[in-house]
Motif scaffolding. Sequence first.
Motif, PDB file in Angstrom:
ATOM      1  N   LEU A 208      42.080 -24.557 -16.519  1.00 27.01           N
ATOM      2  CA  LEU A 208      41.586 -24.021 -15.249  1.00 27.01           C
ATOM      3  C   LEU A 208      40.250 -23.331 -15.471  1.00 27.01           C
ATOM      4  CD1 LEU A 208      44.889 -22.434 -13.910  1.00 27.01           C
ATOM      5  CD2 LEU A 208      43.752 -24.440 -12.969  1.00 27.01           C
ATOM      6  N   PRO A 209      39.343 -23.397 -14.498  1.00 25.34           N
ATOM      7  CA  PRO A 209      38.054 -22.690 -14.642  1.00 25.34           C
ATOM      8  C   PRO A 209      38.277 -21.183 -14.759  1.00 25.34           C
ATOM      9  CG  PRO A 209      38.015 -24.231 -12.785  1.00 25.34           C
ATOM     10  CD  PRO A 209      39.431 -24.151 -13.247  1.00 25.34           C
ATOM     11  N   ASP A 210      37.439 -20.524 -15.540  1.00 25.49           N
ATOM     12  CA  ASP A 210      37.566 -19.074 -15.713  1.00 25.49           C
ATOM     13  C   ASP A 210      37.403 -18.330 -14.396  1.00 25.49           C
ATOM     14  OD1 ASP A 210      37.989 -19.362 -18.401  1.00 25.49           O
ATOM     15  OD2 ASP A 210      35.890 -19.049 -18.968  1.00 25.49           O
ATOM     16  N   SER A 211      36.650 -18.916 -13.464  1.00 25.62           N
ATOM     17  CA  SER A 211      36.424 -18.250 -12.180  1.00 25.62           C
ATOM     18  C   SER A 211      37.699 -18.142 -11.355  1.00 25.62           C
ATOM     19  CB  SER A 211      35.362 -19.001 -11.370  1.00 25.62           C
ATOM     20  OG  SER A 211      35.778 -20.344 -11.132  1.00 25.62           O
ATOM     21  N   LEU A 212      38.698 -18.980 -11.669  1.00 25.87           N
ATOM     22  CA  LEU A 212      39.963 -18.951 -10.929  1.00 25.87           C
ATOM     23  C   LEU A 212      41.024 -18.117 -11.633  1.00 25.87           C
ATOM     24  CD1 LEU A 212      40.318 -22.687  -9.814  1.00 25.87           C
ATOM     25  CD2 LEU A 212      39.421 -20.763  -8.498  1.00 25.87           C
ATOM     26  N   ARG A 213      40.793 -17.796 -12.889  1.00 28.96           N
ATOM     27  CA  ARG A 213      41.802 -17.117 -13.681  1.00 28.96           C
ATOM     28  C   ARG A 213      41.558 -15.607 -13.713  1.00 28.96           C
ATOM     29  NH1 ARG A 213      44.637 -19.442 -17.544  1.00 28.96           N
ATOM     30  NH2 ARG A 213      44.201 -17.681 -18.918  1.00 28.96           N
ATOM     31  N   GLY A 214      42.614 -14.889 -14.086  1.00 33.08           N
ATOM     32  CA  GLY A 214      42.456 -13.475 -14.366  1.00 33.08           C
ATOM     33  C   GLY A 214      41.905 -13.290 -15.770  1.00 33.08           C
ATOM     34  N   ARG A 215      41.614 -12.049 -16.139  1.00 30.00           N
ATOM     35  CA  ARG A 215      41.142 -11.762 -17.498  1.00 30.00           C
ATOM     36  C   ARG A 215      42.257 -12.118 -18.492  1.00 30.00           C
ATOM     37  NH1 ARG A 215      37.104 -11.814 -15.045  1.00 30.00           N
ATOM     38  NH2 ARG A 215      35.682 -10.093 -14.616  1.00 30.00           N
ATOM     39  N   ALA A 216      41.887 -12.787 -19.590  1.00 27.33           N
ATOM     40  CA  ALA A 216      42.881 -13.224 -20.575  1.00 27.33           C
ATOM     41  C   ALA A 216      43.280 -12.055 -21.472  1.00 27.33           C
ATOM     42  CB  ALA A 216      42.338 -14.372 -21.406  1.00 27.33           C
ATOM     43  N   LEU A 217      44.583 -11.765 -21.557  1.00 26.14           N
ATOM     44  CA  LEU A 217      45.083 -10.664 -22.373  1.00 26.14           C
ATOM     45  C   LEU A 217      44.961 -10.990 -23.862  1.00 26.14           C
ATOM     46  CD1 LEU A 217      48.306  -9.802 -20.357  1.00 26.14           C
ATOM     47  CD2 LEU A 217      46.197  -8.474 -20.432  1.00 26.14           C
ATOM     48  N   PHE A 218      44.835  -9.954 -24.656  1.00 31.48           N
ATOM     49  CA  PHE A 218      44.702 -10.022 -26.107  1.00 31.48           C
ATOM     50  C   PHE A 218      43.340 -10.613 -26.485  1.00 31.48           C
ATOM     51  CE2 PHE A 218      49.384 -10.359 -25.647  1.00 31.48           C
ATOM     52  CZ  PHE A 218      49.744  -9.219 -26.337  1.00 31.48           C
ATOM     53  N   GLU A 219      42.771 -10.068 -27.565  1.00 29.53           N
ATOM     54  CA  GLU A 219      41.495 -10.589 -28.050  1.00 29.53           C
ATOM     55  C   GLU A 219      41.637 -12.020 -28.546  1.00 29.53           C
ATOM     56  OE1 GLU A 219      38.987  -6.764 -29.559  1.00 29.53           O
ATOM     57  OE2 GLU A 219      40.649  -7.378 -30.856  1.00 29.53           O
ATOM     58  N   SER A 220      42.838 -12.375 -28.981  1.00 27.33           N
ATOM     59  CA  SER A 220      43.087 -13.740 -29.461  1.00 27.33           C
ATOM     60  C   SER A 220      43.331 -14.707 -28.316  1.00 27.33           C
ATOM     61  CB  SER A 220      44.295 -13.752 -30.390  1.00 27.33           C
ATOM     62  OG  SER A 220      45.437 -13.286 -29.684  1.00 27.33           O
ATOM     63  N   GLY A 221      43.560 -14.178 -27.104  1.00 27.61           N
ATOM     64  CA  GLY A 221      43.827 -15.038 -25.958  1.00 27.61           C
ATOM     65  C   GLY A 221      45.175 -15.720 -26.026  1.00 27.61           C
ATOM     66  N   PHE A 222      46.227 -14.998 -26.491  1.00 28.75           N
ATOM     67  CA  PHE A 222      47.569 -15.560 -26.560  1.00 28.75           C
ATOM     68  C   PHE A 222      47.971 -16.190 -25.223  1.00 28.75           C
ATOM     69  CE2 PHE A 222      49.358 -12.625 -30.104  1.00 28.75           C
ATOM     70  CZ  PHE A 222      48.962 -13.550 -31.045  1.00 28.75           C
ATOM     71  N   GLY A 223      48.623 -17.373 -25.303  1.00 26.81           N
ATOM     72  CA  GLY A 223      49.177 -18.001 -24.113  1.00 26.81           C
ATOM     73  C   GLY A 223      50.622 -17.619 -23.912  1.00 26.81           C
ATOM     74  N   VAL A 224      51.228 -18.144 -22.843  1.00 22.52           N
ATOM     75  CA  VAL A 224      52.629 -17.836 -22.534  1.00 22.52           C
ATOM     76  C   VAL A 224      53.544 -18.264 -23.673  1.00 22.52           C
ATOM     77  CG1 VAL A 224      54.528 -18.337 -20.966  1.00 22.52           C
ATOM     78  CG2 VAL A 224      52.244 -17.967 -20.052  1.00 22.52           C
ATOM     79  N   GLU A 225      53.340 -19.478 -24.164  1.00 18.57           N
ATOM     80  CA  GLU A 225      54.200 -19.975 -25.250  1.00 18.57           C
ATOM     81  C   GLU A 225      54.027 -19.138 -26.511  1.00 18.57           C
ATOM     82  OE1 GLU A 225      53.456 -24.088 -25.845  1.00 18.57           O
ATOM     83  OE2 GLU A 225      54.054 -24.674 -23.805  1.00 18.57           O
ATOM     84  N   ASP A 226      52.811 -18.677 -26.748  1.00 13.40           N
ATOM     85  CA  ASP A 226      52.547 -17.867 -27.955  1.00 13.40           C
ATOM     86  C   ASP A 226      53.358 -16.568 -27.931  1.00 13.40           C
ATOM     87  OD1 ASP A 226      50.620 -19.693 -28.909  1.00 13.40           O
ATOM     88  OD2 ASP A 226      49.120 -18.830 -27.579  1.00 13.40           O
ATOM     89  N   VAL A 227      53.320 -15.840 -26.831  1.00  9.33           N
ATOM     90  CA  VAL A 227      54.031 -14.557 -26.793  1.00  9.33           C
ATOM     91  C   VAL A 227      55.538 -14.766 -26.739  1.00  9.33           C
ATOM     92  CG1 VAL A 227      52.092 -13.326 -25.748  1.00  9.33           C
ATOM     93  CG2 VAL A 227      53.830 -14.354 -24.264  1.00  9.33           C
ATOM     94  N   ASN A 228      55.978 -15.825 -26.074  1.00 14.23           N
ATOM     95  CA  ASN A 228      57.423 -16.090 -26.008  1.00 14.23           C
ATOM     96  C   ASN A 228      57.984 -16.415 -27.384  1.00 14.23           C
ATOM     97  OD1 ASN A 228      57.508 -15.610 -23.291  1.00 14.23           O
ATOM     98  ND2 ASN A 228      57.503 -17.761 -22.685  1.00 14.23           N
ATOM     99  N   GLN A 229      57.241 -17.220 -28.170  1.00 15.91           N
ATOM    100  CA  GLN A 229      57.690 -17.567 -29.508  1.00 15.91           C
ATOM    101  C   GLN A 229      57.734 -16.338 -30.406  1.00 15.91           C
ATOM    102  OE1 GLN A 229      58.812 -20.633 -30.722  1.00 15.91           O
ATOM    103  NE2 GLN A 229      59.398 -19.260 -32.386  1.00 15.91           N
ATOM    104  N   ARG A 230      56.707 -15.502 -30.318  1.00 18.31           N
ATOM    105  CA  ARG A 230      56.680 -14.293 -31.130  1.00 18.31           C
ATOM    106  C   ARG A 230      57.767 -13.314 -30.697  1.00 18.31           C
ATOM    107  NH1 ARG A 230      51.957 -16.619 -31.521  1.00 18.31           N
ATOM    108  NH2 ARG A 230      50.584 -16.247 -33.321  1.00 18.31           N
ATOM    109  N   GLN A 231      58.026 -13.254 -29.390  1.00 21.16           N
ATOM    110  CA  GLN A 231      59.110 -12.400 -28.903  1.00 21.16           C
ATOM    111  C   GLN A 231      60.450 -12.854 -29.488  1.00 21.16           C
ATOM    112  OE1 GLN A 231      58.337  -9.964 -26.636  1.00 21.16           O
ATOM    113  NE2 GLN A 231      60.392  -9.160 -26.259  1.00 21.16           N
ATOM    114  N   ALA A 232      60.644 -14.169 -29.534  1.00 23.82           N
ATOM    115  CA  ALA A 232      61.875 -14.709 -30.115  1.00 23.82           C
ATOM    116  C   ALA A 232      61.952 -14.445 -31.617  1.00 23.82           C
ATOM    117  CB  ALA A 232      61.962 -16.213 -29.845  1.00 23.82           C
TER     118      ALA A 232
END
Length: 618
Positions: free
Chosen positions: A509-533
Amino acid sequence: MEEQAIVIALVGVLGIGAQWIAWRTGWPAIVLMLAAGFLAGPVFGIFDPEHAFGDLLEPMVAIGVALILFEGGLSLDLRELRHAGAGVVRLATLGVLLGWAFGSFAGFWIAGLNWPVAVLFGGILVVTGPTVVIPLLRQSSIQTRPASILKWEAIVNDPTGALCAVIAYEYFRKLNEFPDATIFEVVPPLIIAAVVAGLIGYAAAKVIAWAFPRGVIPEYLKVPVLLTTVIAVFVASNQIEHEAGLLAVTVMGIALANMNVSSLRSIHPFKQNIAVILVSGIFILLASSLKVEDMAYFNWRFGLFLAALLFVVRPATILISLAFSSVPWNERLFLAWIAPRGIVLVAISGLFALRLAELGYADGNVLIGLSFAVVVVTIVAHGFTIDLVAKWLKVKGVSRPGLLIVGSTPWTIALAEQLHKLKTPVLVVDPSWQRLSATRQKGLPFYHGEILNEATEHNLDLGPFQVLVAATENEAYNALVCNEFAYEIGRDAVYQLGEAVGQDDHRKLPDSLRGRALFESGFGVEDVNQRQADGWIFRQTKLSDEFKFADAQEKLPESTHMLLLLRESGTMRFFTHASRPEPRAGDIIISFSPPQKITAEQAAAKNAEKRGPKAQPA
């Protein structure tokens, strides 16, 4: 021509500059705008709006006030009346009559005005004004019901006060021509004119509500057509009766707001921007057009009148109007104190001052200076005390900035739990009752519903939440939520997790449509879910003069990722892929980190502690 261009530029700079200083300092914006206009006009003589614009000044201000009232009407949803309806109806009927009567008596007996001038000015004093009330409510967090009552009263009573002044003026004008004239010869025609003006406003709203969703008006012309229609309705209604246009545009705004026209959502950012510009500009123009000689009429009686207005007229009006109502006493007392006056009072007073002078009432000229005095005194008194009085009467809403989390997942629940422990207001929103089960079990605040549903903004008070994090499993939905709330909360205050690692560029998605990306590494949903597990957890670390950010980074496990820092004031600053906040002493760092590795020696030491001290040999 050149002088007019310079004045327009200066008005813009002073008005928006005052708004920016108010944002930075927390001072009431209206006070700063009045001060800027007064200094630029009568004090230093930098410019004179009347000299620059001449006869155009009055219609410019009148159309600006009309657009402000229309914009205010668009913010009034009838569903709010479920909580504040009884109070609003009383203040819009009985409150108007009482305020008119008390204000007239105060003007006659205390200020020493002629009776006709006192009655007319008492009618104008009924107004409070959205141009001052809404900015005050925006800067101060007030509970929903008293805030709604103040907002509705301000917008509804503005045209009502103008019509009261018209009734008084027409009566005394007729009395000059026909000494035997009665009030009943004046009021019915004016009421009929007001009804016709209201119907014109409602009909215009119906036409807009029919045309916009059907594609009759192209998207790029919707805002110009709407603004042109508002001005046309205002001018046409004023041809029927003076100041009836204010009623017509208010009715048009309220009607349009409650017709569920989805096309209007796209123009909300523009109407908010135009309202800020108009409020800033009109206040600067009116304050700078004040003449020093207008203040020459002031004496001790006018000072007593201002005191009576603050401490007698307004409290008596509110307490009698809301007697035996369901509004609690603490809210009644709060409403009895907060009644700042604004643009409409000054604009209408200036208009009728000239007309009263033509009728031979010398005190008419006093209204210009006195109306400015009322505006300045009420804005300063109420603007600087609203927070203090609200706290004292316990009508203050949540003042600590809150976090709105969209999506109930193990990761968002852990984040909400961490912030909840730190006394930060937090709310988890999800349309699935099943996904909310873990949130409910943790005892965290939640809302069951679709955040993008229009009904949500009326069923849920979003005022306490200054930051939003969208973290559902659907990245496109998260972007949609951020884009929708960016205009209300601010583009820099809406966040979501980053793009999935390895995703094709053409699917991103274009950055203009997105919110600010959390974390300096730009973790995605799958990234945080895997680490949470894998057992990753949130940790909080408080910084001090001795324990700095670098020390915290050394103490935390390797691979730790900083999420946000929490200031002592409650302000949240997130670490994103694009920026890093500057940590300082007193901040609490919230980090997302792997479980602490335990060495063999540490494990042996812990086991020894559990077994207790070894027996000493004899």
